[in-house]
Write an enzyme that holds these catalytic residues in place. Structure first.
Site, PDB file in Angstrom:
ATOM      1  N   TRP A 124       0.853  -1.191   0.000  1.00 50.80           N
ATOM      2  CA  TRP A 124       0.000   0.000   0.000  1.00 50.80           C
ATOM      3  C   TRP A 124       0.894   1.248   0.000  1.00 50.80           C
ATOM      4  CZ3 TRP A 124      -2.032   2.661   4.873  1.00 50.80           C
ATOM      5  CH2 TRP A 124      -2.989   3.626   4.555  1.00 50.80           C
ATOM      6  N   ASP A 205      -1.511  -6.519   8.862  1.00 54.98           N
ATOM      7  CA  ASP A 205      -2.433  -5.439   8.494  1.00 54.98           C
ATOM      8  C   ASP A 205      -3.718  -6.093   7.966  1.00 54.98           C
ATOM      9  OD1 ASP A 205      -3.745  -3.194   7.670  1.00 54.98           O
ATOM     10  OD2 ASP A 205      -2.115  -2.383   6.462  1.00 54.98           O
ATOM     11  N   LYS A 240     -13.673  -0.585   5.149  1.00 57.16           N
ATOM     12  CA  LYS A 240     -14.241  -1.319   4.018  1.00 57.16           C
ATOM     13  C   LYS A 240     -15.359  -2.247   4.452  1.00 57.16           C
ATOM     14  CE  LYS A 240     -10.462   0.203   1.918  1.00 57.16           C
ATOM     15  NZ  LYS A 240      -9.426   1.002   2.536  1.00 57.16           N
TER      16      LYS A 240
HETATM   17  C1  LMR Z   1      -6.678   2.409  -0.762  1.00 56.47           C
HETATM   18  O1  LMR Z   1      -5.662   1.700  -0.764  1.00 56.47           O
HETATM   19  O2  LMR Z   1      -7.141   2.934  -1.767  1.00 56.47           O
HETATM   20  C2  LMR Z   1      -7.410   2.606   0.538  1.00 56.47           C
HETATM   21  O3  LMR Z   1      -6.789   1.900   1.554  1.00 56.47           O
HETATM   22  C3  LMR Z   1      -7.670   4.025   0.853  1.00 56.47           C
HETATM   23  C4  LMR Z   1      -6.448   4.770   1.269  1.00 56.47           C
HETATM   24  O4  LMR Z   1      -6.487   5.401   2.321  1.00 56.47           O
HETATM   25  O5  LMR Z   1      -5.450   4.775   0.536  1.00 56.47           O
END
Ligand code: LMR
Length: 392
Positions: A124, A205, A240
């Site tokens: 992420w 996570d 989510k």
């Molecule tokens: C994403 O990966 O799009 C979500 O987890 C929202 C975010 O805060 O980035």
């Protein structure tokens, strides 16, 4: 202070939403940020949440502060959700979103671990920034093989073998963001065994519980850790699975060696939370507790969760079929194999830019498509545009 300072670049994910909002083209499609949309393209409040809110509003007697770690009932419900039952060697704090949990854990790791955290390549977009800002050294382990669009299992396990004792290792419990490539239950057992043998600290996570296979099956990773008896951390997000995005509802669970050690850990969780945000915002946590404590609301919520997961699965099939029908030069089977909200499409930067600039279709720079943003109404437009992006 700002005269000679260059503006910071927009956020890789939320910055896209800003750009999308400013785009005046009527045909625009936002497949960037991980937000669930229904068939009509909206993100409605879940019915179970609305019902819980009504009850809470009627019963609410105070807006006084929450305890630093949130209410005990919330911690118990979170543990039942992530472990199946309350764990006597764990403590849970209610945090402002999953991001709040990650940052809080980052501070604890800085104080009590080797100050190094390992994360998957890719991960992420915000992980790196959160832990770097907390003062940790961030390192990467191999995870995704772009050639096979699946786990680089050799590279992954070889790297885990070499991670030094005391380092933290961030793992995605399910619905790996951005790749959608998850570990099998056997692979989780292997990971937990390695953590136990090598002495590194797993940090799971858990942002998409229920979006992979089911609430129960998605626990495989956490259960594997629990069964080995090791110490580990879990960051939960209810953005989510409860659709509570803007309520910033998350949790940090610290699993220690014993109940006494968990109490010590929680004393530092509280000390740390107090200096960052003092205590958590109440609303989202109260909703989650109200739903999970009530069997009727819980059933309704689980049904709504199933509908979200099934709709995403349907959109995966439609996307893969739509691209195949248009003769795109890639094997699209990976789209239906990936889990969760995202498809890591393999589209390159030029294709991502083409989609945004020429077609008003927004996806993340890494090629990550939010499948949960696809609808029967925008599917053809998106498939046509992706097919065109291959023609260069
Ligand atoms: C994403 O990966 O799009 C979500 O987890 C929202 C975010 O805060 O980035």
């Amino acid at each position: 202070m700002w005269k000679s300072v260059e503006a910071a670049p927009p956020d890789a994910i939320l910055g896209l939403t800003e750009a999308f909002k400013n785009d005046s083209r009527p045909e625009k499609v936002n497949l960037g940020v991980g937000v669930y949309k229904d068939e009509a393209g909206s993100t409605p409040v879940l019915k179970a949440v609305k019902k819980a809110e009504k009850l809470l509003l009627a019963a609410e007697k105070t807006k006084s502060y929450m305890p630093i770690a949130g209410e005990a009932a919330y911690g118990d419900e979170v543990q039942k959700m992530i472990f199946g039952s309350v764990c006597d060697r764990a403590g849970t704090a209610h945090t402002p979103g999953g991001t709040g949990a990650l940052r809080l854990a980052g501070e604890l790791l800085k104080a009590f671990s080797s100050k190094t955290i390992w994360m998957s390549n890719p991960t992420w977009a915000n992980h790196n920034n959160i832990f770097a800002a907390a003062g940790l050294t961030v390192k990467e382990y191999p995870y995704y093989n772009p050639a096979t669009k699946s786990l680089d299992s050799e590279g992954f396990f070889a790297a885990l073998e070499k991670i030094p004792e005391g380092d933290a290792v961030l793992l995605h419990a399910c619905c790996h963001n951005p790749t959608g490539v998850d570990l099998t239950a056997d692979q989780w057992t292997e990971v937990a065994k390695l953590a136990s043998e090598k002495g590194w600290v797993p940090f799971v996570d858990f942002a998409y519980q229920g979006f992979g296979e089911s609430l129960e099956a998605d626990r495989a990773g956490v259960e594997a850790m629990l069964n080995t008896g090791i110490e580990f951390l879990v960051a939960s997000s209810f953005s989510k699975n409860f659709g509570l995005y803007r309520e910033r509802t998350g949790a940090l669970t610290v699993v220690a060696g014993s109940a006494d050690e968990a109490a010590v850990a929680m004393s530092y969780v509280k000390k740390t939370a107090r200096v960052i945000y003092s205590n958590p915002p109440a609303h989202g946590g109260l909703i989650v507790t109200a739903i999970l404590q009530d069997s009727g609301l819980s059933k309704l919520w689980q049904k709504e969760l199933d509908v979200m997961r099934d709709r995403i699965a349907g959109m995966r099939i439609a996307l893969a079929d739509g691209l195949k029908q248009r003769g795109v030069p890639m094997d699209c089977s990976f789209i239906t194999q990936q889990k969760g909200m995202f498809s890591f499409s393999g589209l390159n930067k030029e294709q991502v830019d083409f989609l945004r600039e020429e077609k008003a279709i927004y996806i993340v720079g890494s090629g990550r498509i939010n499948v949960a943003g696809l609808t029967p109404g925008n599917m053809n437009t998106v498939c046509d545009a992706i097919a065109e992006s291959f023609k260069g």
